[in-house]
Scaffold this motif. Structure first.
Motif, PDB file in Angstrom:
ATOM      1  N   THR A   7     -34.895  30.857  26.262  1.00 17.45           N
ATOM      2  CA  THR A   7     -36.282  31.235  26.532  1.00 17.45           C
ATOM      3  C   THR A   7     -37.122  30.987  25.283  1.00 17.45           C
ATOM      4  N   HIS A   8     -38.435  30.931  25.488  1.00 17.46           N
ATOM      5  CA  HIS A   8     -39.384  30.761  24.384  1.00 17.46           C
ATOM      6  C   HIS A   8     -40.489  31.810  24.540  1.00 17.46           C
ATOM      7  N   VAL A   9     -40.782  32.517  23.472  1.00 22.97           N
ATOM      8  CA  VAL A   9     -41.824  33.535  23.470  1.00 22.97           C
ATOM      9  C   VAL A   9     -42.692  33.328  22.244  1.00 22.97           C
ATOM     10  N   PHE A  10     -43.996  33.552  22.389  1.00 25.46           N
ATOM     11  CA  PHE A  10     -44.951  33.327  21.315  1.00 25.46           C
ATOM     12  C   PHE A  10     -45.822  34.558  21.122  1.00 25.46           C
ATOM     13  N   PRO A  11     -46.444  34.713  19.950  1.00 25.78           N
ATOM     14  CA  PRO A  11     -47.389  35.821  19.775  1.00 25.78           C
ATOM     15  C   PRO A  11     -48.465  35.790  20.853  1.00 25.78           C
ATOM     16  N   ASP A  12     -48.856  36.963  21.320  1.00 25.07           N
ATOM     17  CA  ASP A  12     -49.769  37.039  22.462  1.00 25.07           C
ATOM     18  C   ASP A  12     -51.038  36.213  22.274  1.00 25.07           C
ATOM     19  N   GLY A  13     -51.569  36.184  21.050  1.00 24.86           N
ATOM     20  CA  GLY A  13     -52.835  35.509  20.812  1.00 24.86           C
ATOM     21  C   GLY A  13     -52.780  34.001  20.968  1.00 24.86           C
ATOM     22  N   ILE A  14     -51.603  33.409  20.833  1.00 21.89           N
ATOM     23  CA  ILE A  14     -51.482  31.951  20.941  1.00 21.89           C
ATOM     24  C   ILE A  14     -50.516  31.533  22.039  1.00 21.89           C
ATOM     25  N   TYR A  51     -32.047  38.572  26.847  1.00 25.26           N
ATOM     26  CA  TYR A  51     -32.731  37.297  26.656  1.00 25.26           C
ATOM     27  C   TYR A  51     -32.461  36.785  25.246  1.00 25.26           C
ATOM     28  N   VAL A  52     -32.309  35.471  25.127  1.00 21.92           N
ATOM     29  CA  VAL A  52     -32.196  34.840  23.818  1.00 21.92           C
ATOM     30  C   VAL A  52     -33.426  33.963  23.627  1.00 21.92           C
ATOM     31  N   ILE A  53     -34.173  34.245  22.559  1.00 21.48           N
ATOM     32  CA  ILE A  53     -35.457  33.597  22.305  1.00 21.48           C
ATOM     33  C   ILE A  53     -35.304  32.538  21.217  1.00 21.48           C
ATOM     34  N   HIS A  54     -35.929  31.399  21.454  1.00 18.07           N
ATOM     35  CA  HIS A  54     -35.904  30.279  20.518  1.00 18.07           C
ATOM     36  C   HIS A  54     -37.327  29.795  20.275  1.00 18.07           C
ATOM     37  N   SER A  55     -37.522  29.095  19.172  1.00 18.41           N
ATOM     38  CA  SER A  55     -38.794  28.442  18.916  1.00 18.41           C
ATOM     39  C   SER A  55     -38.536  27.215  18.057  1.00 18.41           C
ATOM     40  N   ILE A  66     -42.207  32.078  11.920  1.00 19.46           N
ATOM     41  CA  ILE A  66     -41.591  32.070  13.248  1.00 19.46           C
ATOM     42  C   ILE A  66     -40.331  32.929  13.255  1.00 19.46           C
ATOM     43  N   ASN A  67     -39.492  32.753  12.246  1.00 22.32           N
ATOM     44  CA  ASN A  67     -38.258  33.530  12.199  1.00 22.32           C
ATOM     45  C   ASN A  67     -38.541  35.020  12.044  1.00 22.32           C
ATOM     46  N   GLY A  68     -39.556  35.348  11.271  1.00 19.57           N
ATOM     47  CA  GLY A  68     -39.940  36.753  11.142  1.00 19.57           C
ATOM     48  C   GLY A  68     -40.447  37.326  12.449  1.00 19.57           C
ATOM     49  N   PHE A  69     -41.222  36.532  13.189  1.00 24.43           N
ATOM     50  CA  PHE A  69     -41.738  36.982  14.487  1.00 24.43           C
ATOM     51  C   PHE A  69     -40.597  37.246  15.464  1.00 24.43           C
ATOM     52  N   ILE A  70     -39.660  36.307  15.578  1.00 23.12           N
ATOM     53  CA  ILE A  70     -38.546  36.492  16.511  1.00 23.12           C
ATOM     54  C   ILE A  70     -37.682  37.673  16.102  1.00 23.12           C
ATOM     55  N   ALA A  71     -37.415  37.808  14.808  1.00 19.11           N
ATOM     56  CA  ALA A  71     -36.614  38.937  14.340  1.00 19.11           C
ATOM     57  C   ALA A  71     -37.306  40.259  14.656  1.00 19.11           C
TER      58      ALA A  71
END
Length: 258
Positions: A7-14, A51-55, A66-71
């Motif tokens: 899966t892929h997840v991003f900060p809400d604003g973008i 869920y496992v999230i990637h970017s 990005i790594n800080g956001f996912i962590a």
């Protein structure tokens, strides 16, 4: 337990902008906005419990944030695990990998086509050497439009790093599914089923799963591209046995993550 491994997840604003960008890259419509809340809602309705999230970092300067956001998502939600992103041109690649794993991330994701670096490029070899025998690598594999990530390059990596655990996304070769199976069948590699069912017949999908062996296949929806519920419904209709489904839906993922 059902684990959605891709899966892929991003900060809400973008999130919506990022999701639309992925769709343009593949010339495919995205089904969701790329937020965590939408993923949890869609996946939860389908029975997904983890869920496992990637970017993907398309520039070296993006990896740390990005790594800080996912962590952070992983710390805040016990249903979420994550893989780190790494860019081949970033300074101190080894240091960022070490930092990301110390934050609790479970592996590393690379996307050779978006990052424009071949899987077997020597710049990637220090990464493979660092993580082999430690954590898995999820690699986007396959694309008729490019040659960065195609199976012939992945085979060289597998030969050069025999202790590297590799998950080849999209049945080992997006848009070249049959060619990927011919190249990779029998090798020590996992694959996920993400972004594949839309283009395959049930018979073709079943042949890929049986060709690799269910012990080597992971369920992945590629959210926000696709709906986890619809992907699961397709999988359930393939005629797989209960033991095969258990392996694909959670047992293989648990072995890799835990």
């Amino acid at each position: 337990m059902i684990i959605d491994f891709h899966t892929h997840v991003f900060p809400d604003g973008i999130a919506q902008k990022a999701s639309d960008s992925i769709g343009r890259f593949y010339d495919l419509p995205t089904q969701f906005d790329g937020t965590l809340s939408a993923l949890l809602k869609a996946g939860g309705a389908a029975g997904v419990g983890r869920y496992v999230i990637h970017s993907v970092a398309t520039a070296p300067s993006q990896t740390a944030s990005i790594n800080g956001f996912i962590a952070g998502l992983c710390r805040e939600n016990p249903k979420v695990s994550g893989f780190a992103t790494i860019h081949p041109d970033q300074p101190d690649m080894a240091g960022e990998v070490e930092r990301a794993l110390a934050l609790g991330l479970k592996g590393v994701k690379i996307h050779s086509d978006m990052q424009e670096v071949a899987l077997d490029d020597p710049r990637m070899y220090p990464l493979y050497d660092q993580i082999q025998g430690n954590v898995p690598l999820l690699a986007h594999t396959g694309d008729r439009r490019f040659d960065y990530s195609n199976p012939n390059r992945l085979l060289r990596v597998l030969d050069d790093f025999p202790r590297l655990v590799v998950i080849g996304a999209h049945f080992g070769g997006w848009s070249i599914w049959r060619e990927a199976l011919d190249a990779l069948k029998g090798r020590e590699i996992y694959v996920d089923c993400s972004s594949s069912f839309y283009a395959l017949t049930p018979a073709e999908s079943l042949a890929l799963i049986r060709g690799y062996g269910a012990r080597r296949v992971l369920f992945g929806s590629d959210y926000p591209m696709w709906d986890p519920g619809a992907e699961l419904a397709y999988l359930y209709k393939l005629g797989l046995t209960a033991p095969e489904l258990d392996m694909i839906l959670h047992e293989n993922a648990e072995r890799l993550l835990d």
